[in-house]
Design an enzyme around this catalytic site. Structure first.
Site, mmCIF file in Angstrom:
data_model
loop_
_atom_site.group_PDB
_atom_site.id
_atom_site.type_symbol
_atom_site.label_atom_id
_atom_site.label_comp_id
_atom_site.label_asym_id
_atom_site.label_seq_id
_atom_site.Cartn_x
_atom_site.Cartn_y
_atom_site.Cartn_z
ATOM 1 C CG HIS A 244 92.286 43.361 -55.008
ATOM 2 N ND1 HIS A 244 93.539 43.057 -54.521
ATOM 3 C CD2 HIS A 244 92.453 44.452 -55.800
ATOM 4 C CE1 HIS A 244 94.415 43.909 -55.008
ATOM 5 N NE2 HIS A 244 93.792 44.777 -55.780
ATOM 6 C CD GLU B 46 92.969 45.385 -59.737
ATOM 7 O OE1 GLU B 46 94.038 44.781 -59.700
ATOM 8 O OE2 GLU B 46 92.599 46.162 -58.846
ATOM 9 C CG HIS C 138 95.718 48.118 -52.779
ATOM 10 N ND1 HIS C 138 95.479 49.196 -53.606
ATOM 11 C CD2 HIS C 138 95.559 47.009 -53.544
ATOM 12 C CE1 HIS C 138 95.178 48.764 -54.825
ATOM 13 N NE2 HIS C 138 95.206 47.450 -54.817
ATOM 14 C CB THR D 241 85.819 50.315 -62.547
ATOM 15 O OG1 THR D 241 87.169 50.804 -62.610
ATOM 16 C CG2 THR D 241 85.023 50.931 -63.693
ATOM 17 N N GLY D 242 86.159 52.810 -60.543
ATOM 18 C CA GLY D 242 86.179 54.272 -60.451
ATOM 19 C C GLY D 242 85.318 54.850 -59.343
ATOM 20 N N GLY E 139 90.751 48.850 -54.724
ATOM 21 C CA GLY E 139 90.114 47.654 -54.176
ATOM 22 C C GLY E 139 88.876 47.244 -54.945
ATOM 23 C CG ASN E 140 88.823 44.740 -57.261
ATOM 24 O OD1 ASN E 140 89.035 43.546 -57.087
ATOM 25 N ND2 ASN E 140 89.761 45.581 -57.706
HETATM 26 ZN ZN LIG Z 1 94.638 46.395 -56.713
#
Ligand SMILES: [Zn+2]
Length: 283
Positions: free
Chosen positions: A98, A79, A100, A46-47, A30-31
Site C-alpha cells: 500500500h 492499516e 500513495h 506503524t509510525g 504506506g505499509n
Molecule cells: Zn494509506
C-alpha cells in the site's frame, strides 16, 4: 517452501527504500506485508518511515492480526486489516503493498480509474485498476470496499486515499505498484497532449491472448469475465460507455463496432418487408 526470514526482512527494508525514494509515500505513510508461511506474515511497523526501516523493526503477525513477534518497540501497521482481507480471500497472494504514489493518488482523488487499454505492458501485466469506494483508514471499511474486486483484479485505487496492489510475492506486488504509478503518470501526461488514444479491440484481444500464453499469475478482468463487460458483484452499474467504474470495456469494443453495420441493414430490410406486407393486407 524454505524461506530465510532474515532475508525476507531485508527485502522488506529494500522495498521500503524504493517506495520512499521514488516518492510513492511521504513521511511515515504506506505499509506492506509478506506472507512467509501459511499463518505467518511479516508486516511493516506503524509510525516509521518506510525509507528508514531495519530488519528488526519488521513485525510478524498471524492471519488474524495477532502479533507473533516484534522488537518490543514497534507495532504492526494500523492499516494491516486490508492486507489480511486480501490474504483471506486470495490464496494465491503472498504479498500486499500500500502506497500513495503521486499520479495514482491524484487519479484516486479525481475519481478517474485506470481502466483504459493504452499500452501493451499495462494491458498484459496490470489489467485494469478500478477505484474502491472510500473507507476510513484502519477500520473495516477499506477491507469491505476492496473485497468485491478480488476476483477480477490485482490492484485497486482507494478513493481519496492511495493505491493497493497484491501479488504472488513481495517483488510482484511492489512491481504492480510501480507499474500502476507509471500507467497513471502516462495517462496524465497523454491527457496534457490531447488525450490518450486507446488500443483497438483486436489489439487488446491479442495482448490478452499473450497474457494467457505467458501464464501470467493473478487476475485480469478481461480473462476472469471472459469478455463480459460487467462489474464485480455488489457494485451496480448502468454499463454505459461513460461509466467511470467499469471493470472491463473489451466486450464493448469487440462487439459494438462490428454489430452496428450488420444490424442496421437487417433491421431496415425487416422494416421494409413489414411495411410492404401491411400495405398488401390493406388492399
Ligand atoms: Zn494509506
Amino acid at each position: 517452501m524454505f524461506v530465510n526470514e532474515f532475508e525476507m526482512r531485508k527485502l522488506m527494508c529494500e522495498i521500503g527504500n524504493r517506495v520512499y525514494n521514488r516518492g510513492m509515500v511521504a513521511a511515515n505513510d504506506g505499509n506492506f506485508s509478506y506472507k512467509i508461511s501459511p499463518n505467518e506474515i511479516l508486516c511493516t511497523p506503524t509510525g516509521v518511515s518506510k525509507g528508514f526501516m531495519t530488519p528488526n523493526m519488521i513485525c510478524k503477525i498471524d492471519l488474524e492480526g495477532n502479533v507473533l513477534q516484534s522488537d518490543g518497540i514497534h507495532k504492526p501497521s494500523s492499516e494491516i486489516k486490508m492486507h489480511l482481507r486480501v490474504y483471506k480471500c486470495r490464496e494465491d497472494v503472498n504479498a500486499v503493498v500500500h502506497a500513495h504514489p503521486m499520479y495514482a493518488t491524484a487519479h484516486a482523488i479525481a475519481g478517474i480509474p485506470l481502466d483504459k487499454q493504452i499500452m501493451p505492458e499495462a494491458t498484459i501485466f496490470l489489467g485494469e485498476v478500478p477505484i474502491a469506494p472510500y473507507g476510513l483508514p484502519s477500520t473495516m471499511e477499506i477491507p469491505d470496499a476492496i473485497e468485491p474486486f478480488f476476483n477480477t483484479h490485482d490492484a485497486v485505487l482507494l478513493e481519496n486515499h492511495g493505491a493497493l496492489s497484491w501479488g504472488i510475492d513481495l517483488m510482484a506486488a511492489y512491481f504492480k505498484m510501480e507499474s500502476l504509478e507509471f500507467y497513471a503518470e502516462l495517462s496524465y501526461r497523454a491527457q496534457m497532449l490531447g488525450g490518450a488514444r486507446e488500443l483497438p479491440a483486436h489489439e487488446v484481444k491479442r495482448l490478452i491472448d499473450l497474457r494467457k500464453a505467458f501464464n501470467v499469475p493473478g487476475k485480469h478482468p478481461c480473462i476472469e469475465k471472459e469478455g463480459l463487460c460487467t462489474k464485480p458483484e455488489g457494485i451496480s452499474c448502468t454499463h454505459d460507455s461513460d461509466c467511470k467504474n467499469r471493470v472491463c470495456n473489451c466486450d464493448d469494443k469487440k462487439v459494438k463496432p462490428a454489430a452496428k453495420p450488420e444490424a442496421a441493414p437487417g433491421a431496415e430490410l425487416i422494416a421494409r418487408i413489414t411495411e410492404e406486407v401491411l400495405r398488401q393486407l390493406k388492399k
